[in-house]
Design a protein around this motif. Structure first.
Motif, PDB file in Angstrom:
ATOM      1  N   ALA A  31     156.249  62.800  16.187  1.00  0.00           N
ATOM      2  CA  ALA A  31     156.612  62.233  14.883  1.00  0.00           C
ATOM      3  C   ALA A  31     157.311  63.290  14.027  1.00  0.00           C
ATOM      4  O   ALA A  31     158.319  63.011  13.381  1.00  0.00           O
ATOM      5  N   ILE A  78     171.174  37.640  -3.400  1.00  0.00           N
ATOM      6  CA  ILE A  78     169.909  38.369  -3.465  1.00  0.00           C
ATOM      7  C   ILE A  78     168.858  37.561  -4.202  1.00  0.00           C
ATOM      8  O   ILE A  78     167.702  37.518  -3.838  1.00  0.00           O
ATOM      9  N   HIS A 104     154.637  69.043   5.756  1.00  0.00           N
ATOM     10  CA  HIS A 104     154.331  67.699   6.269  1.00  0.00           C
ATOM     11  C   HIS A 104     152.883  67.614   6.749  1.00  0.00           C
ATOM     12  O   HIS A 104     152.180  66.655   6.469  1.00  0.00           O
ATOM     13  N   ARG A 117     155.788  46.462  -8.079  1.00  0.00           N
ATOM     14  CA  ARG A 117     157.208  46.497  -7.835  1.00  0.00           C
ATOM     15  C   ARG A 117     157.661  45.135  -7.329  1.00  0.00           C
ATOM     16  O   ARG A 117     156.911  44.475  -6.602  1.00  0.00           O
ATOM     17  N   LEU A 118     158.849  44.723  -7.683  1.00  0.00           N
ATOM     18  CA  LEU A 118     159.392  43.493  -7.115  1.00  0.00           C
ATOM     19  C   LEU A 118     159.706  43.730  -5.640  1.00  0.00           C
ATOM     20  O   LEU A 118     159.996  44.854  -5.240  1.00  0.00           O
ATOM     21  N   ALA A 119     159.645  42.666  -4.838  1.00  0.00           N
ATOM     22  CA  ALA A 119     159.874  42.840  -3.398  1.00  0.00           C
ATOM     23  C   ALA A 119     161.354  42.921  -3.054  1.00  0.00           C
ATOM     24  O   ALA A 119     161.732  43.494  -2.048  1.00  0.00           O
ATOM     25  N   ILE A 120     162.182  42.313  -3.876  1.00  0.00           N
ATOM     26  CA  ILE A 120     163.629  42.321  -3.625  1.00  0.00           C
ATOM     27  C   ILE A 120     164.339  42.674  -4.925  1.00  0.00           C
ATOM     28  O   ILE A 120     164.127  42.018  -5.944  1.00  0.00           O
ATOM     29  N   THR A 121     165.135  43.715  -4.885  1.00  0.00           N
ATOM     30  CA  THR A 121     165.980  44.032  -6.047  1.00  0.00           C
ATOM     31  C   THR A 121     167.353  44.439  -5.531  1.00  0.00           C
ATOM     32  O   THR A 121     167.475  44.866  -4.385  1.00  0.00           O
ATOM     33  N   PRO A 122     168.391  44.297  -6.382  1.00  0.00           N
ATOM     34  CA  PRO A 122     169.742  44.613  -5.907  1.00  0.00           C
ATOM     35  C   PRO A 122     169.918  46.107  -5.682  1.00  0.00           C
ATOM     36  O   PRO A 122     170.786  46.504  -4.939  1.00  0.00           O
ATOM     37  N   GLY A 149     163.271  45.578   1.007  1.00  0.00           N
ATOM     38  CA  GLY A 149     164.302  44.822   0.306  1.00  0.00           C
ATOM     39  C   GLY A 149     164.642  45.348  -1.071  1.00  0.00           C
ATOM     40  O   GLY A 149     165.420  44.734  -1.785  1.00  0.00           O
ATOM     41  N   ASP A 151     150.170  52.613  -9.154  1.00  0.00           N
ATOM     42  CA  ASP A 151     149.849  52.373 -10.550  1.00  0.00           C
ATOM     43  C   ASP A 151     150.823  51.390 -11.222  1.00  0.00           C
ATOM     44  O   ASP A 151     150.868  51.291 -12.413  1.00  0.00           O
ATOM     45  N   GLU A 152     151.629  50.707 -10.458  1.00  0.00           N
ATOM     46  CA  GLU A 152     152.413  49.613 -11.033  1.00  0.00           C
ATOM     47  C   GLU A 152     152.845  48.644  -9.935  1.00  0.00           C
ATOM     48  O   GLU A 152     152.741  48.934  -8.765  1.00  0.00           O
ATOM     49  N   MET A 197     161.022  63.214  12.316  1.00  0.00           N
ATOM     50  CA  MET A 197     161.177  63.358  10.867  1.00  0.00           C
ATOM     51  C   MET A 197     162.092  64.510  10.497  1.00  0.00           C
ATOM     52  O   MET A 197     162.852  64.416   9.541  1.00  0.00           O
ATOM     53  N   THR A 198     161.984  65.600  11.227  1.00  0.00           N
ATOM     54  CA  THR A 198     162.732  66.791  10.817  1.00  0.00           C
ATOM     55  C   THR A 198     163.952  67.050  11.686  1.00  0.00           C
ATOM     56  O   THR A 198     164.710  67.983  11.424  1.00  0.00           O
TER      57      THR A 198
END
Lengths: 165, 403
Positions: free
Chosen positions: A24, B30, A13, A160-165, B47, A157-158, A28-29
């Motif tokens: 912290a 959702i 860590h 991401r959607l903010a909400i996914t199931p 989310g 590098d890509e 964490m551990t």
């Protein structure tokens, strides 16, 4: 010093983020903060932890330093091998890393300077003139893709959607 | 739009003629929330239902090489033979259940497709399917689209959202055909105690039912040194011949967008699933199958690294919840926490909308995962630690202002 096959997870860590506080790390551990602080002090004392630094991408931070990776052939000394000479080389402030190598050259020395000229001066005047240094081969670093485990360039590098199931 | 608008009229007319079954399926909660979040920029999102890692580089590299070699054709309907062999080996070593790679493994487009195939292969109209709630959003609609009847069984916060065998027993009727299990669970992170799992297995055998076990989060188990190791119901006595084991690469190997899953089951079931799959999907994308081969051959190290990293962040998040004063049981798996937000006096949808508006933080209403999720929110802690800290600060301010 105790050596085992597995590195302590706390060190893993800290290697990734040296700013983590004992508190912290405890969260964490699942450990105890005081106990963790004691372990860290012990590592600092024994030299298991050599230091802490910030990984800087000089192409972004500005004030770009010039780095050279120098392969150095040494003449081994009676009774000392390469150790004494390598330790002397490592003491120069210009030298950032110094490793004993297998294969071609005996040492790889990473040197940093403010300019090409400064690094060249160091190699010509200080390093190659040392008694016992037989040969040097200097390669200047042209760019960087990864430093201390961190990829240079944009972190993500890509998208991401903010909400996914 | 006015009544006389011809385009709106024809649109109404078309929407009336959409299949009644599909019209009756409610919009995913959702999805509504997603649109709210999309409209807002710069959101810290807890989310998501996926890792914050990209697919490990060695897998991406293998995929790139296969594309360079021009490996872009169809594969066998069941999937590449080599991948099926690797899957059979992996399932045997990880779950302790042996399947024949040639006849008892089918590779699908994610577990979602496998689940759809499994329901369509097993259900006749009116057959009942028991599953535990709160649960993944697709179970109920997928059952309905296969002409089955969803029978949700509520799990309880005081049980850590594990499933009581006695609750399953009360839900069984003469129409029951299948019991669906998903441990660790999306959205709660629940794991199932072995004794209750064994009791459920005995019930399933006694009533001669099928079991579909969705094992997608099985590698992501925490506190392993203190708790039970992961046990799949497929490995319990009498269960292999009546179980469809579903698994995939999305979560453990961070391959969600590559859409690759599989089902292991007795030959007759795999054959039935294949019959649907060959006419709908034909085969899973070859590119993803190549990535999966690399994942199974060389991916164990990265999976363990990611697992450890989720565990650390779970601990940070739970500590935060404790300090904030939102009750939250310790989830034993997946990468979700499911805190109880009832003390704020808000419904879970109100909590999420107001938290988004005031603090720019996205969490998902528990009610999106079934009525029993009301009063809870799903927080995915698979996000960078500094963002997690920021999110906790925001939730702290928000909860304090409501207490």
């Amino acid at each position: 010093m105790h050596h085992s096959d597995e590195i302590d997870p706390l060190l893993v860590h800290l290697q990734r983020d040296a700013r983590l506080s004992p508190e912290a790390l405890a969260t964490m551990t699942g450990g105890d903060a005081d106990e963790i602080a004691r372990k860290i002090s012990a590592w600092e004392e024994s030299g298991a932890i050599l230091g802490y630094h910030t990984v800087i991408d000089s192409s972004k931070a500005g004030g770009a330093a010039v780095r050279a990776h120098i392969s150095v052939d040494l003449r081994p000394e009676d009774g000392h091998g390469f150790d004494r000479l390598a330790a002397r080389i490592a003491r120069f402030d210009e030298v950032k890393d110094c490793f004993l190598m297998s294969g071609g050259a005996d040492l790889v020395v990473v040197v940093e300077g403010a300019s090409l000229h400064e690094v060249a001066q160091f190699v010509a005047k200080k390093l190659s003139t040392m008694d016992g240094v037989e040969r040097t081969m200097t390669a200047f670093q042209l760019g960087g893709y990864k430093q201390n485990g961190f990829l240079a360039g944009s972190g993500m590098d890509e998208d991401r959607l903010a909400i996914t199931p | 739009m006015s009544e006389s608008d011809p385009s709106s009229e024809s649109e109404n007319c078309v929407s009336d003629r959409i299949s009644q079954i599909v019209r009756d399926i409610p919009r995913s909660g959702i999805r509504d929330f997603f649109e709210l979040v999309q409209a807002k920029g710069d959101v810290i999102s807890l989310g998501v239902g996926e890792p914050d890692f990209s697919t490990p580089w060695h897998i991406r590299e293998a995929i790139i090489r296969s594309l360079e070699r021009g490996q872009t054709s169809y594969t066998s309907n069941l999937g590449m033979p080599k991948l099926r062999e690797l899957i059979a080996e992996y399932v045997e070593s990880f779950f302790g259940v042996k399947y024949d790679a040639k006849e008892e493994v089918i590779i699908t487009v994610g577990v979602s497709e496998a689940l759809d195939l499994a329901f369509r292969a097993l259900l006749d109209p009116g057959d009942e399917v028991i599953y535990h709630e709160p649960c993944y959003v697709s179970y109920s609609p997928t059952i309905v689209m296969a002409h089955g009847r969803p029978v949700p069984v509520a799990t309880r916060p005081e049980d850590g959202f594990s499933l009581r065998a006695s609750d399953v027993a009360s839900a069984i009727s003469e129409k029951t055909k299948v019991v669906v299990l998903n441990f660790p669970t999306n959205p709660t992170g629940a794991v199932q105690p072995l004794a209750e799992l064994e009791a459920i297995a005995r019930l399933i055998v006694k009533h001669d039912l099928f079991c579909i076990t969705d094992e997608i989060y099985s590698e992501l188990r925490y506190d392993i040194q203190t708790g039970d190791p992961h046990v799949s119901i497929a490995s319990l006595p009498g269960m292999r011949e009546r179980t469809i084991l579903l698994h995939g690469f999305s979560k453990a190997y961070a391959m969600t967008g590559l859409r690759l899953g599989y089902a292991c089951a007795p030959h007759a079931i795999v054959e039935a699933m294949m019959r649907i799959h060959q006419y709908s999907m034909l085969c899973a994308p070859i590119t993803s199958q190549v990535g999966a081969i690399e994942a199974l051959e060389n991916g164990a190290g990265p999976v363990e690294e990611m697992r450890k990293s989720y565990e650390v962040r779970r601990n940070l998040f739970l500590q935060g919840m404790k300090e904030i004063g939102l009750p939250c049981f310790t989830p034993g798996g997946a990468f979700y926490a499911f805190p109880d937000i009832r003390k704020t006096g808000l419904s879970s949808a109100e909590f999420c909308v107001q938290l988004l508006e005031e603090e720019n933080i996205a969490v998902v209403p528990g009610s999106a995962f079934g009525a029993t999720g009301e009063g809870f929110v799903r927080c995915c802690y698979a996000t960078a630690p500094d963002l997690l800290e920021k999110a906790l600060d925001g939730i702290r301010r928000f909860v304090a202002s409501r207490s």
